[in-house]
Design a protein around this motif. Structure first.
Motif, short mmCIF file in Angstrom:
data_model
loop_
_atom_site.label_atom_id
_atom_site.label_comp_id
_atom_site.label_asym_id
_atom_site.label_seq_id
_atom_site.Cartn_x
_atom_site.Cartn_y
_atom_site.Cartn_z
N LYS A 38 -0.91 19.42 -0.26
CA LYS A 38 -0.02 20.22 -0.35
C LYS A 38 1.39 20.41 0.73
CE LYS A 38 -1.92 23.26 3.39
NZ LYS A 38 -2.07 24.84 4.04
N SER A 39 0.89 19.03 1.22
CA SER A 39 1.97 18.42 2.37
C SER A 39 2.59 17.43 1.77
CB SER A 39 2.11 17.27 3.46
OG SER A 39 0.43 16.81 2.43
N GLN A 40 2.16 17.39 0.25
CA GLN A 40 2.50 16.74 -0.87
C GLN A 40 3.98 17.75 -1.95
OE1 GLN A 40 3.44 13.49 -1.46
NE2 GLN A 40 1.39 12.31 -0.30
N LYS A 41 4.91 16.51 -1.74
CA LYS A 41 6.62 18.20 -2.39
C LYS A 41 5.79 18.19 -4.05
CE LYS A 41 10.79 16.81 -0.39
NZ LYS A 41 11.67 15.96 -0.27
N GLU A 42 4.75 17.00 -4.51
CA GLU A 42 4.09 17.75 -5.11
C GLU A 42 3.43 16.11 -5.57
OE1 GLU A 42 7.01 15.86 -8.47
OE2 GLU A 42 7.23 14.12 -7.80
N PRO A 43 2.16 16.84 -6.64
CA PRO A 43 0.96 14.86 -6.66
C PRO A 43 1.24 14.02 -7.06
CG PRO A 43 0.49 17.55 -8.08
CD PRO A 43 2.11 17.26 -7.64
N LYS A 44 0.96 13.08 -6.25
CA LYS A 44 1.47 11.40 -6.75
C LYS A 44 -0.04 10.91 -7.25
CE LYS A 44 5.95 11.31 -4.89
NZ LYS A 44 6.38 10.59 -3.58
N PHE A 45 0.22 9.96 -7.97
CA PHE A 45 -1.20 8.64 -7.49
C PHE A 45 -0.08 7.92 -6.66
CE2 PHE A 45 -1.98 10.85 -12.08
CZ PHE A 45 -3.30 10.44 -11.94
N MET A 46 -1.66 7.13 -5.77
CA MET A 46 -0.40 6.40 -4.35
C MET A 46 -1.49 5.13 -5.62
SD MET A 46 0.71 8.56 -2.72
CE MET A 46 1.08 7.88 -1.79
N TYR A 47 -1.06 4.45 -5.25
CA TYR A 47 -1.35 2.81 -5.44
C TYR A 47 -1.42 2.07 -4.33
CZ TYR A 47 -0.74 3.51 -10.20
OH TYR A 47 -0.78 4.27 -11.73
N THR A 48 -2.35 0.52 -4.43
CA THR A 48 -2.22 -1.06 -3.18
C THR A 48 -2.06 -1.33 -4.98
OG1 THR A 48 -3.63 0.47 -1.65
CG2 THR A 48 -3.67 -2.57 -1.58
N VAL A 49 -1.18 -2.47 -4.50
CA VAL A 49 -0.39 -3.39 -5.22
C VAL A 49 -1.06 -5.25 -4.30
CG1 VAL A 49 0.54 -4.82 -7.13
CG2 VAL A 49 0.00 -2.01 -7.38
N GLU A 50 -1.32 -5.86 -5.33
CA GLU A 50 -1.57 -7.20 -4.84
C GLU A 50 -0.60 -8.49 -5.51
OE1 GLU A 50 -5.04 -9.17 -2.61
OE2 GLU A 50 -4.84 -9.79 -4.42
N ILE A 51 0.62 -8.62 -4.77
CA ILE A 51 1.67 -9.95 -5.26
C ILE A 51 0.92 -11.15 -5.08
CG2 ILE A 51 3.81 -10.35 -5.78
CD1 ILE A 51 4.64 -7.79 -3.95
N SER B 74 0.85 -1.06 -0.24
CA SER B 74 -0.38 0.02 0.29
C SER B 74 1.24 0.77 0.11
CB SER B 74 -0.60 0.45 1.45
OG SER B 74 -1.93 -0.49 0.86
N LYS B 75 0.40 2.48 -0.45
CA LYS B 75 1.28 3.73 -0.67
C LYS B 75 1.85 4.06 -0.79
CE LYS B 75 -1.16 4.97 4.29
NZ LYS B 75 -0.63 5.03 5.67
N LEU B 76 1.65 3.27 -2.59
CA LEU B 76 2.95 3.27 -3.38
C LEU B 76 3.13 4.63 -4.28
CD1 LEU B 76 2.83 0.12 -4.69
CD2 LEU B 76 4.85 0.38 -2.96
N GLY B 77 3.47 5.10 -3.51
CA GLY B 77 2.86 6.94 -4.54
C GLY B 77 4.18 6.96 -5.65
N VAL B 78 3.33 7.33 -6.94
CA VAL B 78 3.76 7.81 -8.20
C VAL B 78 4.02 8.65 -8.79
CG1 VAL B 78 4.12 7.20 -10.78
CG2 VAL B 78 3.59 5.00 -9.00
N SER B 79 4.47 9.98 -8.66
CA SER B 79 4.61 10.88 -9.39
C SER B 79 3.73 11.61 -10.80
CB SER B 79 6.53 11.30 -9.86
OG SER B 79 5.82 12.94 -10.67
N VAL B 80 2.50 12.47 -10.52
CA VAL B 80 2.31 12.50 -11.96
C VAL B 80 2.78 12.84 -13.56
CG1 VAL B 80 -0.09 13.27 -10.58
CG2 VAL B 80 1.80 15.01 -11.57
N TYR B 81 3.68 12.96 -13.19
CA TYR B 81 4.75 13.14 -14.45
C TYR B 81 4.94 11.81 -14.93
CZ TYR B 81 5.18 17.76 -12.27
OH TYR B 81 5.35 18.81 -11.79
N ASN B 82 5.47 10.77 -14.22
CA ASN B 82 5.55 9.51 -14.50
C ASN B 82 4.16 8.76 -14.89
OD1 ASN B 82 8.01 10.83 -14.09
ND2 ASN B 82 8.62 9.94 -12.07
#
Length: 710
Positions: free
Chosen positions: A129-142, A76-84
C-alpha cells in the motif's frame, strides 16, 4: 575544445561522420575509451564521509569502477506499472521496461536501446500500500559489449554510469550458474585425468580413496525428499554406488494412496501427504522461496537442476517461484530416471527399522517392507555410509536414534492454526484510508484464477507479541514471542498431513495455476523449551510430544474420521462457539464447529488473538465472518536437531551417519533442504576420496542453517 572532447560529447555525430552508410563498428571503442578521463580511486582516509558510511553499511559497496566497459552492469528496483507491463508470465524486455532502463542510463530515446543487450534476472510484483500503484519490479543485467556493438551511441552514457548501492552495480562476469550435473562434471575435471572403474564408471588418478578401483563405495540415502535426492545425485555423479531407501511409495502409487485418503478416508501410514517420493513438499505448494541467499551459487545450482528435470525457466527469474504439485510429479519422475541411469537403486515401500553399528561406526541398516503389517522379511544391508535425509514427521527414526545414544537437541518450532479466506477477498482487500485495494488497486479482476495478467495475491504478516500483551512462558527471550503467517497458499486448499489415525494435523497445498477460490496460510506462534517445561515435557523428544498432544486434541475435537475442528475468526476473537453454519472450507474430509480456545495454553491462544487483531491493521478485511481457522498446524519444522560437523556433515556422536535436511533440523523448505543435501553429498564424496576439490570454489560457502533462517 579538442577533437577528442567532441568525440566524447557527441558520439552520435561521430557515428554519422565515420559510418554514414553502415552500422557503427565496435572498433571505435578503444580510441574512445582512451579519451575518457580516468577517475582516481579514493582509498583509506581520502574517501569522503558519505563513501565511508556506504562502505560501513555494505562492505561490498562499490565506490569506483576501473573499467566501465568491461563486464556487466546490473540495474535493480526498476519499477514498471502493472498497467504498462505485459504481465506476470512475460519475462523478456518490454517497451515499458526499456523506458525505465533508459531513465537510469539517462539515454534520451528508449526505443533506440537494443533489447538483446539486456537480460531480466529477477521479476516480482510489489503491491504494497506504500506504492501509488502496483508495480512489477525488475533486476536487469546489461551486457556492455553487446550493447556497444549494437548501439554505439550508448558509449557516453555508460561512461557516466556510477554504482549506487542496491540500485546500480558493476560486475566483471556474467552471473554464472549451472545445474548440478554440469558442476559435478567440472569437479571431475578439477580432479584431473580419469581412469575407468569396473562397470564403466570412473575414478580419479591420485585420489586418496581407500577403495579399490574395482569397487565403488556403497551409500544408503534414507529418504527421497529434496535433501535425499540432491545428495544422491551428487554422490552418484561422482561415482558412488547409491541406494535410496524410501518408506513411502513412488509418486505414481503415492498419488493413488492420497486419492484413497481424500475420497474414501483410507490412510496409508507409510504413503500419504508426508511420506513418499519427493517428501512432504510434493503435495504442497511447491514453494521455491528461501532465506539462504537467492543469488548464491548453491541456490542457483538447485534451481538450474530443477529446470533441467522439467521445471519452467521462469523459476530462475520469478521473485516468488513456485511449482505446484502438478509440475512436481513429472519433475520427480525425470529426476528418478536420471538417477537410475547413473545406477542408483530405488527401494520404495522400505522402512529403515534400525542402524547396524560396529565399533561406534554405522556399517549399514536393518530394513523391512512398509507395505506389510505386521512387518516381516527383515533384512540387514551393509553400506560404507548412511545419509539420513528423513522428513520432520519421521518420529520413529528419532526414537531409534535415541536408543543408540545419538545426540538429539530439541529446538524451537511453531504451532497454530491454518486460516482460510476466499481468494477474491485477499485479491481485493480495501484500505479504508485510501479507498483502494491494498493488493491490486482495483485490478483484482486481472487475476482470473491464475491465468490473468497479475499473480494470485498472497500475503505475509508477522507480529511481535511482548510480555505486556500476553502473559505466560516466553519463547523469543525474556520479552515475548513472534506470531506470523507461514506457507501461504494462494488459490490453494487445506489438506490432511496426519500419519496416524489417532492424530490430526493439516497443511496447505496448491497447483501451479493456483486456481482454487480459497487462500490459506498457517498462523503460528513460536514455542520453545520454556513451553515444553511448562507442560512437563522433558528430554530431546519434548517437542515431538508437544506436537502429538495438540494433534490428539484435534482428532478428538473433530470427532474422528479426519474431520477438522474449525472456528470463524470473529468467533475465535470473542471466544465463542459458532451457532450458525460455518462458511465453506476447501478441506475435503469435512469440518466441525469447535472452540479452538481448547487447543493451546492460554498464553499461546492470546498471542494468536492479539496478532490477528494487529494483522487487520495491515490487511483490512482479514478479520471476517468468511475467514475460517482450522486446527491444528504443528509440523512447521523439525522439533529437534541432530548435531553434526560443520565441515564433514557427519554426526558428532556416530561415525558414518550423515544427518541432512529438514528432519535433521538443518532446512525449512524445498530449496534449503536441496542445498543442504547437495553440500552434504559433496562433503561425503570428499570424505570417501571421490573428489579432492574445494566446493566453496564452485558453490560458495554453505549457509549455517542452525540459525533457522531458511
Amino acid at each position: 575544445m579538442s577533437i577528442a572532447s567532441n568525440l566524447i560529447i557527441n558520439p552520435t555525430n561521430v557515428s554519422k561522420l565515420l559510418f554514414p552508410q553502415s552500422k557503427p563498428s565496435v572498433i571505435l571503442l578503444k580510441p574512445l575509451t582512451i579519451q575518457c578521463a580516468k577517475r582516481s580511486k579514493r582509498t583509506g582516509k581520502l574517501r569522503y564521509p558519505s563513501e565511508k558510511k556506504k562502505l560501513k553499511s555494505n562492505p561490498h559497496a562499490q565506490i569506483g569502477v576501473e573499467n566501465k566497459f568491461v563486464g556487466f552492469w546490473r540495474l535493480s528496483k526498476l519499477g514498471v506499472s502493472v498497467y504498462n507491463d505485459p504481465g506476470k508470465d512475460f519475462l523478456d524486455i518490454s517497451d515499458a521496461l526499456l523506458q525505465e532502463i533508459a531513465k537510469v542510463l539517462k539515454f534520451p530515446v528508449a526505443s533506440m536501446l537494443p533489447p538483446e543487450a539486456f537480460t531480466v534476472i529477477r521479476k516480482s510484483l510489489d503491491a504494497r500500500k506504500s506504492q501509488k500503484e502496483p508495480k512489477f519490479m525488475y533486476t536487469v543485467e546489461i551486457d556492455v559489449d553487446k550493447l556497444l556493438s549494437l548501439e554505439l551511441r550508448t558509449w557516453d552514457f555508460i561512461s557516466r554510469l556510477e554504482p549506487r548501492i542496491g540500485l546500480i552495480e558493476h560486475v566483471l562476469h556474467e552471473r554464472v550458474s549451472g545445474d548440478l550435473i554440469g558442476m559435478a562434471q567440472d569437479l571431475k575435471k578439477i580432479n584431473g585425468a580419469t581412469v575407468t572403474r569396473e562397470g564403466g564408471h570412473s575414478s580419479y588418478e591420485g585420489s586418496t580413496n581407500s577403495y579399490p578401483t574395482t569397487k565403488k563405495p556403497k551409500i544408503a540415502v534414507v529418504g527421497s525428499g529434496p535433501a535425499g535426492l540432491f545428495s544422491a545425485l551428487v554422490l552418484a555423479e561422482l561415482g558412488a554406488d547409491v541406494t535410496i531407501i524410501e518408506r513411502g511409495e513412488g509418486v505414481e502409487q503415492r498419488g493413488r494412496d492420497i486419492g484413497a485418503l481424500v475420497v474414501r478416508r483410507i490412510l496409508q501410514p507409510e504413503s500419504n501427504f508426508c511420506f513418499g517420493e519427493g517428501g512432504a513438499g510434493t503435495w504442497s505448494d511447491g514453494k521455491l522461496v528461501t532465506r539462504i541467499g537467492r543469488n548464491s551459487g548453491s541456490v542457483l545450482a538447485v534451481m538450474e537442476t530443477l529446470v533441467r528435470f522439467g521445471a519452467p525457466k521462469s523459476i530462475l527469474v520469478d521473485g516468488k517461484p513456485h511449482l505446484g504439485t502438478d509440475r512436481l510429479i513429472p519433475l520427480l519422475q525425470n529426476f528418478r530416471r536420471h538417477l537410475q541411469e547413473l545406477g542408483v537403486t530405488f527401494r520404495f515401500g522400505t522402512r529403515v527399522d534400525d542402524l547396524l553399528i560396529e565399533d561406534a561406526f554405522v556399517v549399514g541398516v536393518k530394513v523391512s517392507s512398509s507395505r506389510e503389517i505386521p512387518r516381516s522379511n527383515s533384512q540387514k544391508l551393509r553400506y560404507d555410509a548412511v545419509v539420513l535425509a528423513v522428513g520432520h514427521s519421521a518420529r520413529d527414526v528419532y526414537q531409534m536414534l535415541l536408543s543408540h545414544n545419538v545426540d538429539l537437541v530439541r529446538k524451537d518450532f511453531a504451532v497454530g492454526f491454518r486460516i482460510e479466506h476466499p481468494q477474491e477477498l485477499i485479491n481485493s482487500i480495501q484500505d479504508p484510508n485510501r479507498f483502494t485495494s491494498v493488493q491490486y488497486s482495483g485490478m483484482a479482476d486481472e487475476v482470473r484464477r491464475g491465468r490473468g495478467k497479475l499473480p494470485v495475491a498472497d500475503y505475509k504478516v508477522v507480529e511481535y507479541v511482548s510480555k505486556d500483551d500476553v502473559d505466560g512462558p516466553s519463547t523469543s527471550g525474556p520479552t515475548g514471542r513472534s506470531c506470523y503467517s507461514f506457507c501461504m497458499c494462494p488459490g490453494g486448499q487445506v489438506v490432511l498431513t496426519s500419519t496416524n489415525p489417532a492424530e490430526l494435523c493439516i497443511n496447505g497445498m496448491s497447483f501451479s495455476r493456483r486456481a482454487s477460490k480459497w487462500a490459506n496460510a498457517a498462523l503460528v506462534v513460536n514455542v520453545s523449551s520454556n513451553d515444553f517445561d511448562a507442560l512437563n515435557l522433558h528430554g530431546p523428544l519434548a517437542g515431538v510430544e508437544l506436537q502429538r498432544e495438540f494433534e490428539r486434541r484435534a482428532a478428538i475435537m473433530g470427532g474422528g474420521n479426519f474431520v477438522v475442528p474449525v472456528q470463524t475468526v470473529t468467533d475465535f476473537l470473542e471466544n465463542k462457539l459458532s451457532k450458525a453454519n460455518v462458511p465453506p472450507s476447501s478441506y475435503r474430509l469435512g469440518v466441525k464447529a469447535a472452540n479452538l480456545h481448547d487447543f493451546f495454553p492460554v498464553h499461546i491462544t492470546e498471542a494468536l488473538q492479539y496478532s490477528i487483531s494487529m494483522f487487520e491493521k495491515e490487511l483490512p478485511g482479514f478479520i471476517s465472518n468468511n475467514a475460517l481457522l482450522h486446527g491444528v498446524e504443528t509440523r512447521t519444522s523439525s522439533p529437534l536437531q541432530i548435531p553434526r560437523s560443520g565441515d564433514t556433515y557427519e554426526s558428532t556422536s556416530l561415525k558414518g551417519l550423515y544427518p541432512v535436511g529438514e528432519g535433521a533440523g538443518y532446512a525449512g523448505g524445498i530449496v534449503s533442504a536441496a542445498v543442504d543435501g547437495m553440500h552434504a553429498g559433496f562433503a561425503l564424496a570428499k570424505n570417501l576420496g571421490l573428489h579432492r576439490g574445494d566446493m566453496e570454489m564452485i558453490l560458495g560457502k554453505a549457509q549455517n542453517a542452525i540459525s533457522a533462517k531458511y
